[in-house]
Enzyme design. Structure first.
Site, PDB file in Angstrom:
ATOM      1  N   CYS A 109       0.812  -1.222   0.000  1.00  0.00           N
ATOM      2  CA  CYS A 109       0.000   0.000   0.000  1.00  0.00           C
ATOM      3  C   CYS A 109       0.844   1.270   0.000  1.00  0.00           C
ATOM      4  O   CYS A 109       0.314   2.365  -0.161  1.00  0.00           O
ATOM      5  CB  CYS A 109      -0.953  -0.002   1.185  1.00  0.00           C
ATOM      6  N   CYS A 162     -14.460   0.290   6.984  1.00  0.00           N
ATOM      7  CA  CYS A 162     -13.544  -0.153   5.926  1.00  0.00           C
ATOM      8  C   CYS A 162     -13.603   0.816   4.756  1.00  0.00           C
ATOM      9  O   CYS A 162     -14.666   1.292   4.386  1.00  0.00           O
ATOM     10  CB  CYS A 162     -13.924  -1.544   5.438  1.00  0.00           C
ATOM     11  N   LYS A 196     -11.270   6.323   2.801  1.00  0.00           N
ATOM     12  CA  LYS A 196     -12.656   5.986   3.132  1.00  0.00           C
ATOM     13  C   LYS A 196     -13.588   6.349   1.988  1.00  0.00           C
ATOM     14  O   LYS A 196     -14.508   5.594   1.677  1.00  0.00           O
ATOM     15  CB  LYS A 196     -13.075   6.728   4.409  1.00  0.00           C
ATOM     16  N   HIS A 249      -9.333   2.630  -2.424  1.00  0.00           N
ATOM     17  CA  HIS A 249      -7.903   2.385  -2.293  1.00  0.00           C
ATOM     18  C   HIS A 249      -7.347   1.574  -3.472  1.00  0.00           C
ATOM     19  O   HIS A 249      -7.049   0.388  -3.338  1.00  0.00           O
ATOM     20  CB  HIS A 249      -7.643   1.655  -0.964  1.00  0.00           C
TER      21      HIS A 249
END
Lengths: 397, 477
Positions: A88, A213, A338, A342
């Protein structure tokens, strides 16, 4: 003695696609969209770029191995192009490589571009990745929310925080980001949600519910970096320079050695301290942060890891609104992971894009006042086995 | 011939018990739901005949190191891979231990026991496990249970000694399974019961009693697996037996355990017997092997008694179908993950994985797995390790979650960091969780389990998982 990269490299221009379920866009189209905006912003013709880095974390999904997808998508003139992958932290890793190339004097102008086309997996959530042939024999196949959810239990146990209080603070983290995301035109999710919706959402991995998530999205972001001299020749506006970029990777200490209590992320703390030192600032000098809010508990814990809350106090700072848009230290003013989702390889550069946009004063309805420095933070892997990346951007002195 | 003794015994059952009333209710429309009486022990998705046999074997062996290891099962997951060899690795026994896999009938474990008692020397472990497949709707699907038993044989007095033995072979097909089909086919029950008693059990038991010089009435406890209920009753009068048959209780509470039933029953018998008690042990299947034993002392741990008393009840027939292969659910694209295991990697690391062998570095820190350079912060280069087996080291939960996103054949997927008392820290799956997951700090024990099933190649790997230290008492409604 090493002097770091502070003010040796300027961001000449940036681009960022709209993030979301881009059913109509392939990865090369996303790359072009981000790149075209970056070159327009920089006022730099493509043939002046001397080296490029492509950030992509999940090579088996659409983008492909090597740097060739970037060179081909952009039809770059023959030049050194390299693909980087650091989970990430990939987007920030691409930026770091381009910045180091310019700072070293190897090139004058470099490109960093991150992209991910996650919605071509055919299902929600991140794909399950092999951990390598040996680790697969013993290491659990947990999902991303599952690995990060464990921060919550360990944090609550260490600091004596009742589960309900922690859950409410986590919910506030997500509530705040959804409030902010409404004003981010390139975000995937632009809808405010209520605390009740968050608290009553289906459980994904205890204690993380659906709204704890981040989303899964397609997207790309790009930065063109250059020497201060070239930047000054291109623009009379205030210039945004790179004050620091630091990365820290686990060596197995958290997962294999018995000292770590699971309530914080050591790599973030180390990378942050080095980033502050390299930039010559302290946490209180920051005007905003874009942190890796893959999950609400990650953002909450990260506030302590970055030195923005004292240990054990992030729960209370969050609930007091310290990191809200109107708080002392706004975080995720664009909605963060959020609301953007992602797309792994792009996220670090998307964060830099927001800080850059704020420093340039172009953020419109979400523009913050009196910003001198902004911080980005990525956390790759999982808290027990991670790569952390922290960068500080500010106006060129 | 050296006199041989039973030195260790143990029984193991999986956590879940299916309440057969649920099947009767669910299948009422079809008339296939059986009597609805009793419980059936149901193995977890990550348990098979080998993993359960390992769990029983751990307790039967204790701190011992048998030179011979026999694995017995009619439902062994591999037909060409030595499960006895995997047992050797799981118990971290020397690679030179003799290993043998036996199968072929439900009495294979007792046949192996007879051979060991008649002609062996030194310590020998015989471990049996069963996880037998049967077609939903068939009687065996509800009648059979999953479980394991193990016995340790040696040359010095221990828990029991042998008074007499007998063997009878007869190709009586009360039930058979062909590998090609993998499912049992049963004969008419009345035929199976009557002929098993008359042609096999009565003559074999009489012969064993005679060899032992013991009257049937002197038997205090019987372990006689029943292919068909009522078999032991038919055996009683001709042989003068009045003792309770423990297999009836086991079948009622856990199901018929196949090759594991006699060893599980032997463990239960020795846990209940007083020194001097005579025990009748029968292995039945295409004939019979019969032993008459004298109890010398009780095992330190009452594993079979505990296994029957502990567990979690489930009344979900669809979950039973899922766990027994009776239904092939579509778990979606997340289940399509490629989990290929290569032989090269197993050859390098398999023994440490199966034995849960970590290493102690020169500073004393224990880690798993061993790495070229130790994880100790002071380590700066490659160092030697002393092997440390972690399976019995006390441990606690350091972090944990219940993951509902990740694919697992029996959600949710529990995993976290486990902190061992000796300092080792390992990321592990957590098994045997029904209801809330363990909390940070809760004590754990280790279980040998299937790590992953490669659904493309139908291959499985084995590793250890953490489980709550104790199981709840079984509450039968």
């Amino acid at each position: 003695m090493a002097t770091g990269i502070k003010d040796k490299v300027v961001i000449a221009g940036m681009g960022c696609t709209r993030f979301g379920e881009r059913w109509d866009m392939s990865s090369d189209m996303l790359m072009v969209e981000a790149f075209e905006e970056a070159t327009r912003d920089a006022g730099i013709e493509r043939n002046r770029i001397e080296a490029a880095w492509l950030g992509g974390a999940l090579d088996d999904i659409n983008v492909g191995n090597s740097a060739i997808p970037l060179a081909t998508a952009l039809r770059l003139p023959p030049m050194p192009v390299t693909r980087v992958e650091n989970m990430c932290a990939t987007g920030t890793e691409a930026l770091r490589a381009a910045v180091y190339a310019v700072a070293s004097g190897a090139v004058d102008i470099a490109l960093a571009l991150g992209v991910e086309k996650l919605k071509d997996t055919g299902f929600g959530g991140l794909p399950i990745r092999t951990k390598g042939s040996v680790n697969d024999l013993w290491m659990p196949y947990g999902s991303a929310p599952g690995t990060f959810a464990q921060l919550a239990g360990a944090y609550a146990a260490k600091h004596g925080i009742p589960a309900a209080d922690l859950k409410r603070a986590m919910a506030h983290v997500s509530w705040k980001s959804h409030q902010n995301g409404v004003h981010a035109e390139k975000a995937h999710l632009r809808k405010a949600v209520t605390m009740e919706q968050i608290l009553n959402a289906p459980m994904v991995a205890d204690p993380l519910g659906l709204y704890d998530c981040c989303g899964v999205s397609d997207g790309a972001a790009a930065a063109i970096v250059c020497t201060p001299e070239i930047a000054r020749s291109l623009s009379r506006d205030a210039l945004v320079s790179v004050k620091s970029v630091q990365v820290c990777a686990s060596n197995g200490w958290e997962m294999q050695y018995g000292e770590w209590d699971g309530s914080y992320v050591r790599n973030t703390r180390i990378a942050a301290q080095k980033a502050y030192q390299e930039a010559g600032i302290s946490p209180k000098d920051l005007g905003l942060t874009e942190v890796h809010d893959c999950f609400s508990i990650t953002e909450l814990v990260t506030m302590e890891d970055l030195g923005l809350s004292e240990d054990g106090r992030a729960v209370f700072d969050v609930l007091d609104g310290k990191f809200d848009a109107t708080g002392k230290m706004p975080s995720q003013i664009d909605g963060g992971l959020k609301c953007f989702g992602h797309p792994v390889g792009a996220s670090g550069l998307r964060m830099a894009y927001e800080v850059y946009t704020q420093l340039k004063g172009r953020a419109g309805a979400r523009q913050l006042a009196n910003i001198d420095f902004g911080l980005t933070h990525n956390l790759g892997g999982q808290p027990s086995n991670s790569v952390a990346a922290v960068s500080v951007l500010g106006r060129l002195e | 011939m050296t006199e041989r003794y039973i030195q260790g015994v143990a029984g193991y059952l999986p956590l879940l018990r299916f309440d057969k009333k649920a099947a009767r209710a669910e299948l009422r429309w079809s008339g296939l739901g059986g009597s609805g009486r009793g419980l059936r022990a149901v193995a977890g998705w990550d348990e098979d005949a080998l993993t359960m046999a390992v769990e029983a074997a751990r307790n039967a062996v204790g701190q011992g190191a048998p030179a011979r290891v026999t694995f017995a099962s009619t439902s062994a997951p591999f037909t060409d891979r030595s499960q006895a060899g995997l047992l050797v690795d799981a118990l971290h026994l020397p690679r030179g231990a003799e290993s043998l896999d036996v199968a072929g009938s439900r009495r294979c474990a007792v046949s192996a026991l007879v051979r060991s008692l008649r002609g062996g020397s030194g310590d020998e472990l015989i471990a049996a496990g069963e996880k037998r497949r049967a077609q939903p709707g068939s009687a065996p699907h509800l009648a059979w249970g999953d479980g394991a038993g193990a016995v340790l044989v040696g040359d010095t007095p221990g828990l029991a000694r042998v008074l007499g033995m007998a063997t009878m072979n007869m190709d009586l097909l009360d039930s058979y399974t062909i590998a090609e089909k993998g499912l049992p086919y049963a004969a008419e029950e009345r035929f199976a019961r009557d002929e098993a008693v008359a042609q096999v059990l009565v003559p074999a038991v009489r012969q064993a009693l005679s060899a032992a010089g013991v009257d049937g009435a002197a038997i205090a406890l019987a372990v006689v697996p029943e292919a068909v209920a009522g078999s032991y009753k038919g055996l009683g009068k001709p042989c003068g037996l009045t003792a309770p048959n423990l297999c009836e209780e086991i079948t009622e509470k856990a199901g018929e355990l196949g090759a594991a039933a006699p060893l599980f029953g032997l463990a239960l018998a020795l846990e209940r017997a007083n020194p001097g008690d005579r025990i009748l042990l029968v292995g039945f299947g295409n004939g019979a092997d019969v032993l008459v034993l004298e109890s010398l002392s009780r095992p330190e741990q009452a594993t079979a008694t505990e296994a029957l008393a502990e567990g979690v009840l489930t009344a979900s027939y669809s979950r039973l179908l899922n766990l027994t292969g009776g239904v092939d659910l579509d778990w979606g694209p997340r289940a399509e993950v490629n989990q290929k295991t290569t032989a090269t990697v197993l050859a390098r690391h398999g023994r440490d994985m199966h034995g849960f062998v970590g290493g102690r570095d020169p500073r004393g820190n224990v880690q798993f797995p061993k790495t070229p350079i130790p994880v100790s912060p002071e380590a700066t280069g490659p160092e030697p390790y002393e092997d440390v087996v972690l399976r019995d080291v006390p441990a606690r939960m350091a972090s944990i979650t219940q993951d509902r996103l990740n694919f697992t054949p029996d959600p949710p997927f529990n995993f976290g960091l486990v902190q061992f008392e000796n300092g080792a820290r390992v990321a592990m799956e957590v098994c045997d969780v029904e209801g809330p997951a363990p909390q940070v700090g809760d004590p754990l024990r280790m279980r040998f389990r299937i790590k992953a099933i490669d659904r493309q190649r139908i291959f499985r790997t084995y590793f250890w998982k953490a489980a709550p230290l104790s199981r709840p008492a079984l509450e039968v409604k």
